[in-house]
Design an enzyme around this catalytic site. Structure first.
Site, PDB file in Angstrom:
ATOM      1  NE  ARG A  43      33.533  14.751  68.132  1.00 49.42           N
ATOM      2  CZ  ARG A  43      32.275  14.409  67.898  1.00 49.42           C
ATOM      3  NH1 ARG A  43      31.642  13.583  68.707  1.00 49.42           N
ATOM      4  NH2 ARG A  43      31.634  14.902  66.854  1.00 49.42           N
ATOM      5  CG  HIS A  73      31.930   6.029  59.392  1.00 45.55           C
ATOM      6  ND1 HIS A  73      33.186   6.236  59.917  1.00 45.55           N
ATOM      7  CD2 HIS A  73      31.960   6.560  58.149  1.00 45.55           C
ATOM      8  CE1 HIS A  73      33.929   6.862  59.017  1.00 45.55           C
ATOM      9  NE2 HIS A  73      33.213   7.068  57.936  1.00 45.55           N
ATOM     10  CE1 TYR A  76      34.520  11.162  62.722  1.00 46.14           C
ATOM     11  CE2 TYR A  76      34.292  11.986  64.958  1.00 46.14           C
ATOM     12  CZ  TYR A  76      33.803  11.863  63.677  1.00 46.14           C
ATOM     13  OH  TYR A  76      32.606  12.430  63.352  1.00 46.14           O
ATOM     14  CG  HIS A 113      38.488   6.695  58.335  1.00 40.38           C
ATOM     15  ND1 HIS A 113      38.914   6.629  59.629  1.00 40.38           N
ATOM     16  CD2 HIS A 113      37.262   7.256  58.364  1.00 40.38           C
ATOM     17  CE1 HIS A 113      38.000   7.130  60.411  1.00 40.38           C
ATOM     18  NE2 HIS A 113      36.987   7.509  59.686  1.00 40.38           N
ATOM     19  CD  GLU A 149      34.224   7.485  53.791  1.00 43.39           C
ATOM     20  OE1 GLU A 149      34.562   7.181  54.951  1.00 43.39           O
ATOM     21  OE2 GLU A 149      33.418   8.388  53.532  1.00 43.39           O
ATOM     22  CG  ASP A 182      32.480  11.120  51.370  1.00 39.58           C
ATOM     23  OD1 ASP A 182      32.393  12.215  50.768  1.00 39.58           O
ATOM     24  OD2 ASP A 182      32.239  10.994  52.580  1.00 39.58           O
ATOM     25  CG  HIS A 185      35.856  11.821  51.457  1.00 39.13           C
ATOM     26  ND1 HIS A 185      35.853  10.701  52.255  1.00 39.13           N
ATOM     27  CD2 HIS A 185      35.450  12.845  52.259  1.00 39.13           C
ATOM     28  CE1 HIS A 185      35.459  11.032  53.475  1.00 39.13           C
ATOM     29  NE2 HIS A 185      35.198  12.319  53.500  1.00 39.13           N
ATOM     30  CG  HIS A 219      29.497   8.292  53.156  1.00 30.63           C
ATOM     31  ND1 HIS A 219      30.635   8.133  53.902  1.00 30.63           N
ATOM     32  CD2 HIS A 219      28.550   7.508  53.723  1.00 30.63           C
ATOM     33  CE1 HIS A 219      30.384   7.273  54.885  1.00 30.63           C
ATOM     34  NE2 HIS A 219      29.135   6.875  54.791  1.00 30.63           N
ATOM     35  CG  ASP A 232      36.721  14.897  54.983  1.00 31.28           C
ATOM     36  OD1 ASP A 232      35.674  15.166  54.358  1.00 31.28           O
ATOM     37  OD2 ASP A 232      36.815  13.961  55.794  1.00 31.28           O
ATOM     38  CG  HIS A 234      31.453  16.221  54.983  1.00 31.00           C
ATOM     39  ND1 HIS A 234      30.925  15.086  55.542  1.00 31.00           N
ATOM     40  CD2 HIS A 234      32.655  15.859  54.470  1.00 31.00           C
ATOM     41  CE1 HIS A 234      31.782  14.083  55.397  1.00 31.00           C
ATOM     42  NE2 HIS A 234      32.838  14.530  54.759  1.00 31.00           N
ATOM     43  CD  GLU A 264      29.608  10.448  56.164  1.00 27.18           C
ATOM     44  OE1 GLU A 264      29.941   9.471  56.838  1.00 27.18           O
ATOM     45  OE2 GLU A 264      30.360  10.964  55.301  1.00 27.18           O
TER      46      GLU A 264
HETATM   47 ZN   LIG Z   1      34.526  13.299  55.143  1.00 25.63          ZN
HETATM   48 ZN   LIG Z   2      32.060   9.708  54.327  1.00 24.14          ZN
END
Ligand SMILES: [Zn+2]
Ligand SMILES: [Zn+2]
Length: 286
Positions: A43, A73, A76, A113, A149, A182, A185, A219, A232, A234, A264
C-alpha cells in the site's frame, strides 16, 4: 486416464507479515501447492529492509517445502504506463526494487498490472509500458519471468483484451515475458466465462491471440459484478457472477488445469482460503 490424476497446483496469496519466510509456513498450513506474495507492504512506496537471516530462511524453505512455483505480485501504486514523469520515475524505482527482491529470494515469477495511460493516448501508454517491461527483464537479470496480468478493462487500461496483450508480447518479443490470466478481470472486461459456450469461446480467443503457452499463472477469483462492468471486485469462487459452471469449465480445461491456480479471494465469515482451495479442488474431474 492417467494424466487426469496428476495434481492440479492450487494455492493463494499469503502474507509476509513478521518475516518473509513465514509465507511458506502459512502456505503449507493452508494446504497450498503454489502461492503468491507481495515482497513489501503493497500500500505504499516505502520498503522495509529484509534481513539476511530472513532471506536465508526463505531460500531454505523454498528448497525444503515442496511448494512451487512461488510468485510475487507488484505493489499497488506503481504505474508502468504512466505518462506523468514523477509517477513514472517513482514507479520504476519500486518496480526495480521489487524485481531485485525476487532475484535475491529466488522467486521465478513477478506479476505486474496493466498500467494506465491517463492523460495520453493508447499508443503513448503502450510504448511506455513495453519499455518498462523490457527494463524489468534486465532488472531481474533474466532470472525472473515478468507476467503481464489482464485487467478488468475500461478506458485507460492497456491489457483489458488478449488482443492487446498479444500486441504487447509481440512488441517485447522475449521469452522472459509471459501472462497471468485473472478470471475475475477477464469476466469484468467482457469475456463471459460463466457458462460452457462462453468458456469455449474464451479458450479459442486465448489460443488465437497469446496462445495457451503464454499463460504461466492463473489468478482464480470470482467476480462480484456482472460481465463487462470493468470493475475489479473479487468474490469467493462459485459465489459470484462467474459461478460454479464457469470454474468447472475453466479448471477442467486440459491446458488450464496444468497451470498453477492462485486465489486472491476475500477472507470473511463466509469462507476462508482453505474453503476456497477445497472448493476449487472439488470441481476437478477425477
Ligand atoms: Zn483484481
Ligand atoms: Zn489478479
Amino acid at each position: 486416464m492417467k494424466e487426469l490424476i496428476e495434481e492440479v497446483k492450487i494455492g493463494c496469496h499469503v502474507s509476509i507479515a513478521k518475516s518473509i519466510d513465514l509465507a511458506f509456513d502459512r502456505a503449507k498450513e493452508i494446504g497450498c501447492s503454489t502461492f503468491q506474495i507481495f515482497t513489501k507492504n503493497p500500500r505504499g512506496w516505502a520498503f522495509k529492509e529484509i534481513s539476511k537471516e530472513e532471506i536465508k530462511r526463505f531460500k531454505e524453505k523454498h528448497l525444503n517445502y515442496t511448494i512451487s512455483p512461488v510468485a510475487a505480485h507488484i505493489s499497488y501504486l506503481p504505474n508502468l504506463a504512466s505518462l506523468n514523469d514523477e509517477i513514472y520515475t517513482k514507479s520504476m524505482v519500486s518496480f526495480r526494487k521489487e524485481i531485485e527482491r525476487c532475484v535475491i529470494l529466488g522467486i521465478p515469477y513477478f506479476v505486474v498490472h496493466s498500467g494506465s495511460f491517463k492523460g495520453g493516448t493508447f499508443q503513448e501508454g503502450f510504448e511506455k509500458y513495453v519499455e518498462s517491461i523490457q527494463k524489468g527483464v534486465d532488472f531481474g537479470e533474466r532470472k525472473v519471468t515478468i507476467l503481464v496480468e489482464n485487467s478488468a478493462g475500461g478506458e485507460k487500461t492497456l491489457t483489458g483484451t488478449f488482443v492487446n496483450i498479444k500486441a504487447i508480447l509481440e512488441e517485447i518479443n522475449d521469452s522472459k515475458v509471459k501472462v497471468c490470466f485473472d478470471t475475475c478481470h477477464a469476466f469484468s472486461a467482457g469475456y463471459d466465462i460463466s457458462n460452457q459456450s462462453g468458456v469455449a469461446n474464451f479458450i479459442t480467443e486465448i489460443k488465437t491471440t497469446i496462445g495457451m503457452e503464454s499463460i504461466s499463472i492463473v489468478h482464480a477469483n470470482d467476480s462480484k459484478t456482472e460481465v463487462g462492468t470493468n470493475r475489479d471486485l473479487h468474490e469467493h469462487l462459485g459465489l459470484g457472477k462467474i459461478g460454479e459452471i464457469g470454474f468447472l469449465e475453466l479448471i477442467n480445461d486440459p491446458d488450464l488445469r496444468k497451470k498453477p491456480w492462485i486465489l486472491e479471494t476475500p477472507i470473511d465469515e463466509r469462507r476462508t482460503n482453505v474453503d476456497n482451495i477445497n472448493y476449487l479442488r472439488s470441481l476437478i474431474n477425477k
